[in-house]
Structures are given as structure tokens and as C-alpha cells.
Enzyme design. Sequence first.
Site, short mmCIF file in Angstrom:
data_model
loop_
_atom_site.label_atom_id
_atom_site.label_comp_id
_atom_site.label_asym_id
_atom_site.label_seq_id
_atom_site.Cartn_x
_atom_site.Cartn_y
_atom_site.Cartn_z
N LYS A 90 -6.67 -4.65 -3.05
CA LYS A 90 -7.00 -5.63 -2.01
C LYS A 90 -8.01 -4.80 -1.28
O LYS A 90 -7.83 -3.42 -0.72
CB LYS A 90 -5.99 -5.85 -1.03
CG LYS A 90 -5.26 -4.84 -0.06
CD LYS A 90 -4.24 -5.45 0.65
CE LYS A 90 -3.43 -4.45 1.39
NZ LYS A 90 -4.09 -3.50 2.16
N ASP B 123 0.89 -1.29 -0.04
CA ASP B 123 0.08 0.10 -0.04
C ASP B 123 0.99 1.10 0.14
O ASP B 123 0.36 2.50 0.69
CB ASP B 123 -1.01 -0.16 1.18
CG ASP B 123 -1.93 -1.31 1.12
OD1 ASP B 123 -1.88 -2.08 0.12
OD2 ASP B 123 -2.67 -1.38 2.28
N CYS C 254 -1.98 -2.77 7.79
CA CYS C 254 -1.85 -3.54 6.65
C CYS C 254 -0.80 -4.39 6.35
O CYS C 254 -0.84 -5.63 5.90
CB CYS C 254 -1.97 -2.98 5.35
SG CYS C 254 -3.69 -2.21 5.12
N GLU D 153 -4.57 -0.59 -1.34
CA GLU D 153 -6.02 -0.77 -0.69
C GLU D 153 -6.88 0.02 -1.47
O GLU D 153 -6.78 1.17 -1.27
CB GLU D 153 -5.83 -0.20 0.78
CG GLU D 153 -7.15 -0.67 1.48
CD GLU D 153 -7.30 -0.33 3.05
OE1 GLU D 153 -6.05 -0.28 3.73
OE2 GLU D 153 -8.05 -0.21 3.82
N1 TIU Z 1 -2.67 0.03 4.48
C1 TIU Z 1 -2.95 0.31 5.66
O1 TIU Z 1 -2.36 -0.03 6.45
N2 TIU Z 1 -4.31 0.80 5.71
C2 TIU Z 1 -4.83 1.49 6.76
O2 TIU Z 1 -6.06 1.89 6.90
N3 TIU Z 1 -3.90 1.91 7.87
C3 TIU Z 1 -3.98 2.50 8.79
O3 TIU Z 1 -2.94 2.83 9.70
N4 TIU Z 1 -5.17 3.31 9.13
#
Ligand code: TIU
Length: 240
Positions: A135, A30, A168, A78
Amino acid sequence: MTTSPRLLRIDAEPFAFACEAERTALVLIDMQRDFIEPGGFGETLGNDVSLLAKIVPACQALLAAWREAGGLVVHTREAHRPDLADCPPAKRNRGNPRLRIGDAGPMGRILVAGEPGSQIIDALAPVDGEIVLDKPGKGAFYATGLQARLQERGIRWLLFAGVTTEVCVQTSMREANDRGYDCLLLEDCTESYFPQFKAATLEMVRAQGGIVGWTAPSTALLAALGAAGPATLPAAARAA
Ligand code: TIU
């Protein structure tokens, strides 16, 4: 003629991480504008997104070295379908953010596939031959087909980098661990909006003899790549 696999022996915690380069994938989680730049999902949740940008140079060096070694690269984002059919209301409503998933923001619709915010940052842009996955969850294995794509390539070890460490990245690592992969988290190539959560995640991953996996600085991987030799892994590790 068969060539010997290249064994990488990486100085790691809680002990050395040994893998075959040809059966190892680097998974970049991500590294997209929605988390790293102002105006995206990370900021709508109330976070200071500038904290994440500091890992970009180390990620660039890691990616360049892994590409040079001919290793498989997986990039995740994401991102949800434009109709949000893969976004449960519970996720959309969580935390009462200023802008919700699917709402229009300065980088397009928040966390929606194909929008500017869902694009991987230019510094780490994927190249031909690399796997790029959208994802819908926090984990890279949920509803993505990643397991099949790794299995068809004989992948047995995973190197993890990206954001955020405790959300994530850790979720993906735990999913991978349960599927039988040995996983190494590259400490300076992952970041959190909460430094204490990053530190705690690194500790909990490698605690109890590596209950979720290993951690190491990316320099340890770069050193191992410089010294890669023919495989001498124990038979049990090679066969799995
Ligand atoms: N990619 C990921 O970690 N998504 C999140 O929502 N992370 C947060 O720390 N919010």
C-alpha cells in the site's frame, strides 16, 4: 447441504462484537522490517523501534488461531514502487528524515516494495492463500484494490492488528468503517512508538458507542473461537 455460519461473540468495548467467522478477515497492518527492526523507515523518523517488537508473540498466537479457524488473512506492507511514482513528494519530504523513502539503507531502499525492509517479519510470514498487499498510503484501502477483494469473498467484519496504532492501523480502520465494515481492534496486537497515542487511539475508536469500531484483548477472540457456534445474528447484521 448448507452449513450454518460460525458465530463469534467477542467480549469487547464498548459492547460485545458479534461476527460470522466465514465472513470476517484478519487484517495485519505493516508488520514489516521497516517498522520493527533498526535501520528501517521507523528508525529514520527518529523512533525507538524496539517498542513494537513486544506485540509479536501475541500476533503470532492470534494468527495461528485465526488460521486454525480457517479465517481469511490479509497482510499489508507500506511499500512504494521502485520508481516512486506512487510516492508524492509531500510524503517523501515530510519530517526531514535522515534517510528518505527510496534512499538506500541497511535493509535496502527505505519503504520500497521487494526490498528486505519491506518484508513481513519471519514470525508472521504470510502463507499460501493469504492476501498480501503493498500500500502506498497509510490506509489499507487507498490504491490497493482491497475493497474489491473483500467484497468478492463476502467479507463483512474485519479484525485489525499491526503497527502503528495511530497511523496505519487507525487510518485503515477508519477507511473500513466508512465502507460499512464492522471493525474490531485487538488491543495487545497493535503498538505505537508513542504509548500515549496507542492509549488515545483505543479510547477514540470505541468512544461514542463505537464511533470507529470496537476494541478487545486478543484473548477474548481466542476464547470466542473456542466457543464458536451456529449463527444467531440479527437478520440486519447478517444481510449487509
Ligand atoms: N505503518 C505505519 O503506521 N506507517 C507509519 O509511518 N507509522 C508511523 O508511526 N510513522
